[in-house]
Design a protein around this motif. Structure first.
Motif, short mmCIF file in Angstrom:
data_model
loop_
_atom_site.label_atom_id
_atom_site.label_comp_id
_atom_site.label_asym_id
_atom_site.label_seq_id
_atom_site.Cartn_x
_atom_site.Cartn_y
_atom_site.Cartn_z
N SER A 48 101.64 121.22 47.68
CA SER A 48 101.79 121.29 49.14
C SER A 48 100.76 120.41 49.86
O SER A 48 101.04 119.29 50.27
N GLU A 49 99.53 120.90 49.93
CA GLU A 49 98.51 120.16 50.66
C GLU A 49 97.16 120.37 50.00
O GLU A 49 96.94 121.39 49.36
N VAL A 50 96.25 119.44 50.12
CA VAL A 50 94.88 119.63 49.66
C VAL A 50 93.97 119.55 50.89
O VAL A 50 93.95 118.51 51.57
N ASN A 51 93.28 120.62 51.18
CA ASN A 51 92.37 120.69 52.34
C ASN A 51 93.07 120.20 53.62
O ASN A 51 92.48 119.46 54.41
N GLY A 52 94.34 120.57 53.75
CA GLY A 52 95.05 120.23 54.98
C GLY A 52 95.60 118.82 55.02
O GLY A 52 96.10 118.38 56.05
N VAL A 53 95.48 118.08 53.88
CA VAL A 53 96.02 116.72 53.85
C VAL A 53 97.15 116.69 52.83
O VAL A 53 97.01 117.27 51.74
N PHE A 211 84.25 108.16 50.34
CA PHE A 211 85.32 107.29 50.82
C PHE A 211 86.44 108.11 51.45
O PHE A 211 86.98 107.77 52.51
N ARG A 212 86.76 109.24 50.80
CA ARG A 212 87.83 110.09 51.33
C ARG A 212 87.41 110.69 52.68
O ARG A 212 88.23 110.84 53.59
N TRP A 213 86.12 110.99 52.76
CA TRP A 213 85.61 111.53 54.03
C TRP A 213 85.85 110.52 55.17
O TRP A 213 86.23 110.92 56.28
N GLY A 217 87.81 112.98 56.98
CA GLY A 217 86.73 113.87 57.41
C GLY A 217 86.53 115.05 56.47
O GLY A 217 85.81 115.99 56.81
N ILE A 218 87.18 115.04 55.29
CA ILE A 218 86.95 116.11 54.32
C ILE A 218 86.26 115.50 53.11
O ILE A 218 86.48 114.34 52.76
N SER A 219 85.37 116.28 52.48
CA SER A 219 84.67 115.73 51.33
C SER A 219 84.21 116.83 50.40
O SER A 219 84.03 117.98 50.81
N ASP A 220 84.01 116.48 49.13
CA ASP A 220 83.49 117.42 48.15
C ASP A 220 81.98 117.56 48.28
O ASP A 220 81.42 118.61 48.08
N VAL A 221 81.34 116.47 48.58
CA VAL A 221 79.88 116.49 48.80
C VAL A 221 79.63 115.81 50.15
O VAL A 221 80.46 115.04 50.63
#
Lengths: 253, 315
Positions: A48-53, A211-213, A217-221
């Motif tokens: 479905s989605e990962v962290n709303g993406v 880079f994904r951030w 605007g979402i990131s693991d670190v």
């Protein structure tokens, strides 16, 4: 600064890729498109989605990073290995250029090529999935720093390698696994806690996360930690190159 | 600092190179190379010729000593030093798929010189490469590839050209062409240092000849001086009855007696002495002294012989 020499070396390196446009541009773009089709569309439709993406959009930054890392390393390593192998390096070494000018030519060209490819993939991705870029400036910073750092790494590998096997070894056995395990296709909080901790030892995690951030605007670190880490890698690569030049390692007996 | 008046375009002082494995390729080389000359470095394989060139051109770090190019230290002032040098390596190394024009232009740019199609054209024409300018290197014969390497080395208008075995593996006709090319370059004011195995080549081309053996420069001499040694002849007179010493009546002649006393050796210079080699007088004096000669022969030392002796000597 001997700008004319650097420009000449840079242009010659860029021209070399244009002569092999299928291998240098078409093939990486094709393989990345396949990732989008398989992971983004076929499998992604079940996630479905990962962290709303949406999953398709989620993997875009990771795939660009994958492309950037592998292409930077292979371009730069081949770029310096081939003249060493064929013997044409004599000309560069006897030219009135400082070592850093030689690096600027080779590594600059390798980094430019992978940047161009990264941008092509970014545009290609648009054909498959819609995505947004929240922090375009930071995205550019991550792109450039990563391309430069891994092109330097490739340069080091190209100097270290004394045969084609070694030349392939590091990209195949180190870079590709680290990239796949570095959160290209998943968010690391999808892993069990133990593997999350292990994953944090993987440098690629910081690159992909930062880079994904810049996209969503979402990131693991934290993106600042990501930025710090990549600066650290860059500094490490530069020190190794400086050491190579100081000792003449494999270039100048 | 550069001194345009200095006739020594290259000064090599106490130069030595010991490789990482401990092999001493060069031992304490001192050599001045004169502006505008052709210097041939002769020596057997592994003598250190290529190492010497590599150190001068900046491909190998010296262990001790220094090299001044037009007064510029080739390590500390490498930009000025290297800009003056063109290097044609021994191996036919090249990028197989690049075109002649592109690779020669690349060489010019690499040495920091602005584009100059007119100069590249001049270089290509002088080496009979103009017709081949759009050929990829892979399509050229070995001799043509060698010319491309020379063109690359000349692309940045160097004052000094190093040719490392320019005619190795080149057929006789092409070798003559190559010599002609080198002569033209010298006439245009370029200082040329070439290494070779072929004594004939050194004899044909060089103003001065240096002989390298086991990392040492055992001789540097004007070719003319060497040619005089070449012109040295020996007349050996085999005597019927052995002598104890050279009779005083013959002391005016340059005579030596062999150890067994059975032969007298007369050394003379066929070139320098011209018509008057002194042989007629010697024979008359021998007769007057009552020394009977049963046989005689003459021999000439060749450059090859000089070279072989030098190379063998006290290894």
């Amino acid at each position: 600064m001997n700008l004319e020499s650097v420009k000449t070396l840079y242009r010659a390196e860029m021209a070399r890729s244009l002569r092999t446009v299928l291998q240098s541009i078409v093939s990486p773009v094709l393989s990345t498109s396949l990732y989008f089709v398989v992971f983004g569309s076929a499998i992604g439709s079940r996630i479905s989605e990962v962290n709303g993406v949406s999953y398709g959009a989620f993997i875009v930054p990771g795939l660009i990073m994958l492309m950037l890392l592998t292409q930077s390393v292979s371009n730069a390593s081949f770029g310096i290995f081939f003249p060493r192998f064929s013997g044409t390096i004599y000309e560069v070494l006897s030219a009135p250029m400082s070592y850093w000018e030689v690096v600027a030519g080779y590594v600059g060209a390798a980094a430019s090529k992978s940047l161009i490819l990264g941008i092509i993939v970014l545009i290609t991705a648009r054909l498959f999935v819609p995505y947004s870029i929240e922090h375009p400036l930071m995205m550019a910073v991550f792109l450039v720093l990563t391309a430069a750092t891994f092109s330097l790494l490739g340069f080091i590998i190209g100097i270290w390698a004394d045969g084609f096997e070694k030349l392939q070894l590091v990209p195949l056995l180190v870079i590709t696994p680290l990239t796949f395990l570095g959160g290209t296709f998943y968010s690391i909080d999808m892993l069990p806690p133990f593997w999350q901790a292990v994953t944090l030892a993987n440098p690629v995690v910081y690159l992909v996360s930062g880079f994904r951030w810049s996209f969503y605007g979402i990131s693991d670190v934290s993106p600042l930690i990501s930025l710090g880490m990549i600066m650290l890698f860059l500094a490490a690569a530069l020190s190794v190159v400086a050491w190579i030049f100081r000792t003449g390692y494999r270039l100048k007996p | 600092m550069s001194d345009a008046q200095d006739a020594r375009v290259i000064r090599i002082e106490g130069l030595g190179k010991t490789f990482a494995g401990g092999f001493e390729a060069l031992k304490d080389i001192d050599l001045d190379i004169h502006r505008g000359e052709i210097l041939a470095l002769l020596g057997p394989n592994g003598a250190g010729k290529t190492t010497l060139i590599s150190v001068i051109c900046g491909l190998v770090n010296p262990t001790h000593g220094r090299v001044l190019i037009d007064g510029y230290d080739n390590v500390r002032q490498f930009r000025q030093a290297r800009a003056r040098i063109g290097l044609v390596p021994q191996e036919l190394t090249n990028d197989a798929f690049i075109r002649v024009w592109d690779t020669v232009s690349f060489s010019r740019g690499l040495f920091g010189k602005p584009r100059d199609p007119a100069h590249i054209e001049k270089v290509l024409r002088s080496l009979s490469l103009w017709e081949k300018r759009n050929n990829r290197l892979i399509t050229l014969s070995g001799g043509m590839k060698r010319r491309v390497l020379i063109a690359k080395a000349l692309a940045h208008e160097p004052e000094i050209l190093f040719l490392d075995e320019p005619t190795a593996g080149v057929d006789v006709a092409l070798r003559r062409d190559m010599w002609e090319v080198v002569r033209q370059l010298r006439d245009s004011g370029v200082t040329i240092i070439l290494t070779t195995h072929y004594i004939e080549e050194a004899e044909e081309m060089a103003d001065r000849i240096g002989v390298i053996r086991a990392g040492e420069l055992v001789l540097v001499e004007d070719k003319q001086a060497l040619m005089q040694q070449l012109g040295r002849k020996e007349l050996t007179l085999h005597l019927r009855d052995p002598l104890d010493g050279v009779p005083p009546t013959l002391s005016q002649h340059r005579l030596t007696l062999t150890e067994d006393g059975h032969a007298l050796v007369y050394a003379y210079d066929a070139e320098a002495d011209g018509d008057d080699t002194g042989i007629a007088r010697l024979l008359a004096d021998l007769e007057a002294a009552g020394i009977a000669v049963k046989d005689l022969h003459t021999r000439q030392s060749s450059l090859e012989e000089i070279f072989v002796n030098l190379v063998k000597e006290a290894a």
